[in-house]
Design a protein around this motif. Structure first.
Motif, PDB file in Angstrom:
ATOM      1  N   GLU A   1      -4.318  -3.692   9.930  1.00 15.90           N
ATOM      2  CA  GLU A   1      -3.609  -4.250   8.780  1.00 15.90           C
ATOM      3  C   GLU A   1      -3.919  -3.500   7.486  1.00 15.90           C
ATOM      4  O   GLU A   1      -3.059  -3.366   6.615  1.00 15.90           O
ATOM      5  CB  GLU A   1      -3.983  -5.728   8.628  1.00 15.90           C
ATOM      6  N   ARG A   2      -5.152  -2.984   7.345  1.00 12.63           N
ATOM      7  CA  ARG A   2      -5.521  -2.272   6.121  1.00 12.63           C
ATOM      8  C   ARG A   2      -4.656  -1.035   5.921  1.00 12.63           C
ATOM      9  O   ARG A   2      -4.296  -0.690   4.793  1.00 12.63           O
ATOM     10  CB  ARG A   2      -6.991  -1.851   6.157  1.00 12.63           C
ATOM     11  N   TYR A   3      -4.322  -0.359   7.003  1.00 16.39           N
ATOM     12  CA  TYR A   3      -3.607   0.914   6.900  1.00 16.39           C
ATOM     13  C   TYR A   3      -2.102   0.774   7.142  1.00 16.39           C
ATOM     14  O   TYR A   3      -1.318   1.610   6.677  1.00 16.39           O
ATOM     15  CB  TYR A   3      -4.210   1.917   7.890  1.00 16.39           C
ATOM     16  N   LEU A   4      -1.719  -0.270   7.875  1.00 12.78           N
ATOM     17  CA  LEU A   4      -0.299  -0.509   8.156  1.00 12.78           C
ATOM     18  C   LEU A   4       0.014  -1.977   7.883  1.00 12.78           C
ATOM     19  O   LEU A   4       0.282  -2.763   8.792  1.00 12.78           O
ATOM     20  CB  LEU A   4       0.025  -0.171   9.624  1.00 12.78           C
ATOM     21  N   PRO A   5      -0.030  -2.380   6.617  1.00 12.75           N
ATOM     22  CA  PRO A   5       0.160  -3.797   6.299  1.00 12.75           C
ATOM     23  C   PRO A   5       1.505  -4.344   6.777  1.00 12.75           C
ATOM     24  O   PRO A   5       2.546  -3.787   6.506  1.00 12.75           O
ATOM     25  CB  PRO A   5       0.050  -3.837   4.771  1.00 12.75           C
ATOM     26  N   GLY A   6       1.412  -5.420   7.544  1.00 12.11           N
ATOM     27  CA  GLY A   6       2.609  -6.103   8.015  1.00 12.11           C
ATOM     28  C   GLY A   6       3.349  -5.419   9.143  1.00 12.11           C
ATOM     29  O   GLY A   6       4.347  -5.940   9.631  1.00 12.11           O
ATOM     30  N   VAL A   7       2.868  -4.268   9.603  1.00 15.43           N
ATOM     31  CA  VAL A   7       3.606  -3.511  10.625  1.00 15.43           C
ATOM     32  C   VAL A   7       3.418  -4.096  12.011  1.00 15.43           C
ATOM     33  O   VAL A   7       4.382  -4.223  12.781  1.00 15.43           O
ATOM     34  CB  VAL A   7       3.177  -2.022  10.607  1.00 15.43           C
ATOM     35  N   LEU A   8       2.178  -4.444  12.372  1.00 12.21           N
ATOM     36  CA  LEU A   8       1.933  -4.984  13.713  1.00 12.21           C
ATOM     37  C   LEU A   8       2.056  -6.503  13.686  1.00 12.21           C
ATOM     38  O   LEU A   8       1.082  -7.237  13.515  1.00 12.21           O
ATOM     39  CB  LEU A   8       0.547  -4.582  14.218  1.00 12.21           C
ATOM     40  N   ARG A   9       3.274  -6.975  13.849  1.00 17.43           N
ATOM     41  CA  ARG A   9       3.565  -8.398  13.917  1.00 17.43           C
ATOM     42  C   ARG A   9       4.534  -8.604  15.078  1.00 17.43           C
ATOM     43  O   ARG A   9       5.715  -8.259  14.981  1.00 17.43           O
ATOM     44  CB  ARG A   9       4.206  -8.905  12.624  1.00 17.43           C
TER      45      ARG A   9
END
Length: 205
Positions: free
Chosen positions: A93-101
């Protein structure tokens, strides 16, 4: 009396290569061995492209390296970690906020629960996409497929882990992961004949 094993013919190197392109179903195969005297012995079998009849290329050819590309993704991640730009213990989440959902069957997928180290070690639980992608599409959206699939037991191999690592390298370095890999790993280590092709390229180079 001759022992039974002595009468058994040892398969030749060429026959073993031919086995790959016949019984094992590969289109073509190539091997090159350097002997103690420094001389190279090259053997080929099959064709360069299935159904084309074109002879298998020699050692001058270029080949897709498939999963051998994973170390070339992992190495920039570790280099960026050494530069304190990536924390392996940090959540995706720190590096790809909101991407892995995840959604639907993949609702349990959450980048707030997965660390960079988990991706490297194949312990994230991300599902595989290879068996679910519509390959007839010119550029399948692999991540979209991943996020709609049920997570796997942690420790299960999935190409999705390194897909996400490539995205992290891109985001952190500010450069496409292909360029970042070239600059951080391939060029410094003199890998002049190895590279990552652009989207749509017919080969890795």
């Amino acid at each position: 009396m001759i022992p039974a094993y002595a009468a058994t013919a040892v398969p030749s190197p060429q026959s073993r290569l031919d086995l790959l392109t016949t019984a094992d179903g590969m289109a073509g195969a190539l091997s090159q061995v350097r002997g103690p005297n420094g001389a190279n012995v090259t053997r080929r079998s099959g064709t360069a492209q299935r159904g084309s009849g074109k002879p298998m290329t020699g050692p001058e050819g270029r080949f897709r390296i498939a999963s051998a590309s994973k170390p070339i993704i992992a190495a920039p991640v570790l280099r960026l970690a050494d530069q304190k730009k990536i924390d392996l213990a940090a959540r995706v989440e720190r590096y790809l906020p909101g991407v892995l959902r995840g959604t639907g069957d993949g609702a349990a997928i959450d980048g707030r629960e997965i660390t960079v180290r988990m991706l490297l070690q194949q312990t994230s639980g991300l599902p595989e996409f290879l068996d679910a992608v519509e390959w007839k599409e010119p550029f399948p959206d692999f991540l979209r497929v991943v996020l709609t699939r049920k997570p796997t037991p942690r420790g299960s191999f999935a190409n999705a882990n390194y897909l996400v690592l490539g995205m992290i390298v891109t985001n952190v370095s500010g450069k496409d992961f292909r360029q970042a890999s070239q600059e951080l790993i391939l060029k410094p280590y003199g890998m002049r004949d190895t590279g990552v092709g652009e989207r749509g390229d017919s080969h890795w180079r």
